[in-house]
Design a protein around this motif. Structure first.
Motif, PDB file in Angstrom:
ATOM      1  N   ILE A 273       0.874  -1.186   0.000  1.00 49.61           N
ATOM      2  CA  ILE A 273       0.000   0.000   0.000  1.00 49.61           C
ATOM      3  C   ILE A 273       0.907   1.233   0.000  1.00 49.61           C
ATOM      4  CG2 ILE A 273      -1.816   1.279   1.180  1.00 49.61           C
ATOM      5  CD1 ILE A 273      -2.586  -1.322   2.615  1.00 49.61           C
ATOM      6  N   LEU A 274       0.853   1.963  -1.098  1.00 46.96           N
ATOM      7  CA  LEU A 274       1.655   3.188  -1.189  1.00 46.96           C
ATOM      8  C   LEU A 274       0.716   4.393  -1.160  1.00 46.96           C
ATOM      9  CD1 LEU A 274       4.516   4.514  -1.834  1.00 46.96           C
ATOM     10  CD2 LEU A 274       3.666   4.661  -4.163  1.00 46.96           C
ATOM     11  N   PHE A 275       0.967   5.291  -0.234  1.00 46.44           N
ATOM     12  CA  PHE A 275       0.206   6.536  -0.177  1.00 46.44           C
ATOM     13  C   PHE A 275       0.999   7.637  -0.865  1.00 46.44           C
ATOM     14  CE2 PHE A 275      -3.610   7.241   2.552  1.00 46.44           C
ATOM     15  CZ  PHE A 275      -3.962   5.904   2.686  1.00 46.44           C
ATOM     16  N   ILE A 276       0.339   8.395  -1.726  1.00 46.45           N
ATOM     17  CA  ILE A 276       0.972   9.579  -2.303  1.00 46.45           C
ATOM     18  C   ILE A 276       0.321  10.785  -1.641  1.00 46.45           C
ATOM     19  CG2 ILE A 276       1.451  10.889  -4.399  1.00 46.45           C
ATOM     20  CD1 ILE A 276       1.249   8.338  -5.995  1.00 46.45           C
ATOM     21  N   LEU A 277       1.103  11.475  -0.856  1.00 48.17           N
ATOM     22  CA  LEU A 277       0.577  12.644  -0.131  1.00 48.17           C
ATOM     23  C   LEU A 277       1.063  13.935  -0.782  1.00 48.17           C
ATOM     24  CD1 LEU A 277       1.136  11.726   3.627  1.00 48.17           C
ATOM     25  CD2 LEU A 277      -1.008  11.666   2.392  1.00 48.17           C
ATOM     26  N   GLY A 278       0.334  14.969  -0.558  1.00 49.99           N
ATOM     27  CA  GLY A 278       0.760  16.269  -1.077  1.00 49.99           C
ATOM     28  C   GLY A 278      -0.391  17.243  -1.031  1.00 49.99           C
ATOM     29  N   ARG A 279      -0.029  18.519  -1.183  1.00 50.39           N
ATOM     30  CA  ARG A 279      -1.078  19.537  -1.192  1.00 50.39           C
ATOM     31  C   ARG A 279      -1.870  19.436  -2.487  1.00 50.39           C
ATOM     32  NH1 ARG A 279       2.429  24.729  -0.263  1.00 50.39           N
ATOM     33  NH2 ARG A 279       3.727  23.539  -1.684  1.00 50.39           N
ATOM     34  N   SER A 280      -3.005  20.136  -2.541  1.00 49.53           N
ATOM     35  CA  SER A 280      -3.833  20.119  -3.748  1.00 49.53           C
ATOM     36  C   SER A 280      -3.065  20.718  -4.917  1.00 49.53           C
ATOM     37  CB  SER A 280      -5.115  20.923  -3.520  1.00 49.53           C
ATOM     38  OG  SER A 280      -5.844  20.346  -2.477  1.00 49.53           O
ATOM     39  N   GLY A 281      -3.260  20.145  -6.099  1.00 52.27           N
ATOM     40  CA  GLY A 281      -2.647  20.681  -7.315  1.00 52.27           C
ATOM     41  C   GLY A 281      -1.177  20.355  -7.462  1.00 52.27           C
ATOM     42  N   MET A 282      -0.693  19.354  -6.738  1.00 53.42           N
ATOM     43  CA  MET A 282       0.739  19.024  -6.809  1.00 53.42           C
ATOM     44  C   MET A 282       1.016  17.806  -7.705  1.00 53.42           C
ATOM     45  SD  MET A 282       2.524  21.212  -5.362  1.00 53.42           S
ATOM     46  CE  MET A 282       1.645  22.736  -5.111  1.00 53.42           C
ATOM     47  N   GLY A 283       0.003  17.354  -8.427  1.00 57.61           N
ATOM     48  CA  GLY A 283       0.235  16.283  -9.399  1.00 57.61           C
ATOM     49  C   GLY A 283      -0.083  14.881  -8.912  1.00 57.61           C
ATOM     50  N   LYS A 284      -0.819  14.778  -7.788  1.00 54.29           N
ATOM     51  CA  LYS A 284      -1.117  13.441  -7.252  1.00 54.29           C
ATOM     52  C   LYS A 284      -2.066  12.678  -8.172  1.00 54.29           C
ATOM     53  CE  LYS A 284      -2.854  14.822  -3.271  1.00 54.29           C
ATOM     54  NZ  LYS A 284      -2.927  16.285  -3.440  1.00 54.29           N
ATOM     55  N   SER A 285      -3.189  13.337  -8.552  1.00 61.51           N
ATOM     56  CA  SER A 285      -4.165  12.675  -9.425  1.00 61.51           C
ATOM     57  C   SER A 285      -3.573  12.428 -10.808  1.00 61.51           C
ATOM     58  CB  SER A 285      -5.430  13.532  -9.559  1.00 61.51           C
ATOM     59  OG  SER A 285      -6.009  13.727  -8.297  1.00 61.51           O
ATOM     60  N   VAL A 286      -2.735  13.355 -11.259  1.00 61.45           N
ATOM     61  CA  VAL A 286      -2.079  13.205 -12.569  1.00 61.45           C
ATOM     62  C   VAL A 286      -1.210  11.943 -12.566  1.00 61.45           C
ATOM     63  CG1 VAL A 286      -0.345  14.252 -14.092  1.00 61.45           C
ATOM     64  CG2 VAL A 286      -2.163  15.659 -13.132  1.00 61.45           C
ATOM     65  N   THR A 287      -0.557  11.696 -11.438  1.00 66.14           N
ATOM     66  CA  THR A 287       0.270  10.495 -11.298  1.00 66.14           C
ATOM     67  C   THR A 287      -0.580   9.241 -11.499  1.00 66.14           C
ATOM     68  OG1 THR A 287       1.627  11.697  -9.712  1.00 66.14           O
ATOM     69  CG2 THR A 287       1.874   9.313  -9.735  1.00 66.14           C
TER      70      THR A 287
END
Lengths: 259, 268
Positions: free
Chosen positions: B30-44
């Motif tokens: 289980i890998l969590f990708i954390l970050g603020r909004s608009g930092m490319g998480k969904s794009v990833t």
């Protein structure tokens, strides 16, 4: 101007993509039939009203002009020819653009911005086949059906108004129709309706399909679909009218030249 | 059996969303990708499933470069993945049952299992997945518009789980959900990973969830990986952004909840 041609190119490529998907996939008949029923029934009342009043208005205007030259006997032929050649296909396509085109752009646009289209793709279904093929071909086929109904109502309405308001009896009205209208006129009208229907369907599906940016993006897609549909229809009308007149002249020349 | 990002860059116009991002997710992890909004998480996430293509670099699923696959190959790779979107993304015109059954009726799925599922099997699978997300079968005939946002998100999760994918991609799975359902979803992700060896990649800004169920956490900022660590190491990070995230999390939940040793107890 460059942007305009870029948009036109993108819309044309989208149309090619949809047609290729149609031929490359199976099971499209039933969904298309469903869309034909949906579009036709949804637009029927508007087409009936518009057809009736267009025929009626046109007959009153033409009677005013023809009366000056004592040529009222040509009212039926002139009115029917104008309705079939130009007014019918144009009015039907503008009504389709306003009612079904806007609806389709909004529906697909909402599905795009709420990630429904992405979800369909991720679940192993081609969204072009599932969403666009039925809508595009449904609108195209419906434009022919609606044109046929619209023309019947329009000519019927014109006959009634000519009788009540202009004193032209039904036999007088119909007697001049063969002088102005031939099978070729009907074929040209159907061809025009098909082209305009294709424009309405392609532009609205394309604009909805590529919408971005939430509710504002959907609104933008609908506005763009409406503007570009009407522009493309007017350009196509100009081109088609020229082309069909040329074909008409050539055909008459050939018929006249034959023994 | 892994997902691998190799030097992936992506820009939208002048905005550089991902800058040479590389990482790997192993099977069952289980890998969590954390970050603020608009930092490319969904794009990833969208790169993994082929909804976006990288400007440079490659995204590999089981050794196949997703961006270089043709439509048929891509559809096969997608069949291995299930994605839970930020929006519920349920089809408005279909009932809950039809939405969850959607993926079980596609030609791709039928090709994958070698035969179409019977209607009884489909119904059984739909009810099973609905129960997994704590929903009752009474809602099967409802349209998505009849449900609350939280219920729609859970139906969306059930729809993703129905074809039993090998990889699960979650885009903010618990946003807009109540704490009880949030816990249930987190436990479900944890369970799927441990029992069925399903690989999960979760995009979120919820540090508390990450500290509870993630094997590893990747923090994205300004298109780059700011940190890539397991839970315990992450808590020791001195990066200001991670410290901010941790401070917010610690302020909201009691320290005992964050104890790594208590993870097993949170799973049902």
């Amino acid at each position: 101007m460059i942007q305009f041609f870029q948009d036109l190119g993108a819309t044309s490529l989208f149309f090619v993509r949809v047609v290729r998907t149609f031929f490359a996939t199976q099971g499209n008949f039933q969904p298309i039939l469903g869309q034909v029923a949906f579009v036709s029934l949804r637009s029927l009342s508007t087409v009936l009203f518009a057809g009736l009043f267009v025929g009626a208005i046109l007959v009153l205007q033409l009677d005013l002009i023809l009366a000056k030259y004592d040529a009222e006997l040509f009212l039926g032929g002139l009115n029917t020819s104008t309705v079939i050649r130009e007014v019918g296909p144009l009015i039907i396509s503008f009504l389709l653009a306003g009612k079904i085109g806007a609806f389709t752009a909004a529906e697909l646009g909402t599905m795009r911005v709420t990630e429904q289209i992405d979800a369909i793709e991720c679940l192993g279904t081609n969204p072009i086949q599932y969403l666009v093929v039925p809508r595009l071909f449904g609108i195209m086929i419906s434009s022919l059906i609606l044109l046929f109904i619209g023309l019947l109502v329009s000519i019927g309405g014109a006959m009634a108004v000519a009788w009540f308001a202009c004193g032209i009896t039904i036999p007088e009205f119909t007697s001049s129709i063969p002088k102005f209208v031939s099978i070729g006129t009907f074929v040209a009208a159907l061809f025009k309706a098909l082209v305009y229907g294709t424009i309405v369907a392609t532009v609205s599906c394309h604009r909805g399909f590529i919408a971005t940016g939430g509710a504002r993006g959907v609104g933008h897609a609908v506005t763009q679909a409406s503007i570009f549909t009407n522009l493309y229809i007017l350009f196509a009308n100009f081109g088609l009218s020229h082309m069909l007149t040329l074909i008409d002249t050539l055909t008459e020349g050939l018929m006249g030249g034959s023994p | 059996m892994s997902i691998r990002f190799e030097q992936v860059s992506k820009s939208f116009g002048t905005k550089h969303v991902l800058k040479q991002v590389s990482f790997k997710v192993e099977r069952g992890e289980i890998l969590f990708i954390l970050g603020r909004s608009g930092m490319g998480k969904s794009v990833t996430l969208k790169h993994i499933i082929g909804l976006l293509k990288p400007d440079s670099g490659g995204v590999f699923i089981d050794g196949q470069n997703v961006s270089q696959l043709d439509d048929i190959q891509l559809a096969k790779v997608r069949q291995k993945c299930g994605m839970v979107f930020q929006h519920p993304a349920l089809l408005d015109s279909l009932t809950v049952f039809e939405n969850i059954a959607f993926g079980l009726r596609t030609a791709q799925y039928i090709q994958l299992i070698g035969h179409p599922l019977s209607e009884d099997d489909i119904r059984r699978r739909v009810c099973e997945k609905l129960a997994d997300v704590n929903l009752k079968t009474e809602i099967l005939d409802c349209l998505p518009s009849d449900l609350s946002y939280g219920m729609q998100k859970r139906v969306s999760l059930a729809r993703t789980l129905a074809p039993e994918p090998e990889y699960l991609l979650f885009d903010e799975p618990t946003t807009g959900l109540d704490p009880i359902t949030t816990n249930a979803i987190n436990d479900l992700i944890h369970d799927l990973s441990r029992k069925l060896q399903v690989t999960s990649l979760v995009v979120s800004h919820d540090m508390a969830c990450a500290l509870k169920i993630a094997d590893r956490v990747l923090v994205l900022d300004q298109g780059k990986i700011l940190a890539h660590a397991d839970r315990s190491t992450l808590k020791l990070s001195e990066e200001p952004l991670i410290q901010d995230f941790l401070a917010e999390t610690l302020a909201l939940i009691p320290p005992a909840e964050l104890d790594v040793a208590s993870i097993g107890a949170t799973a049902p």
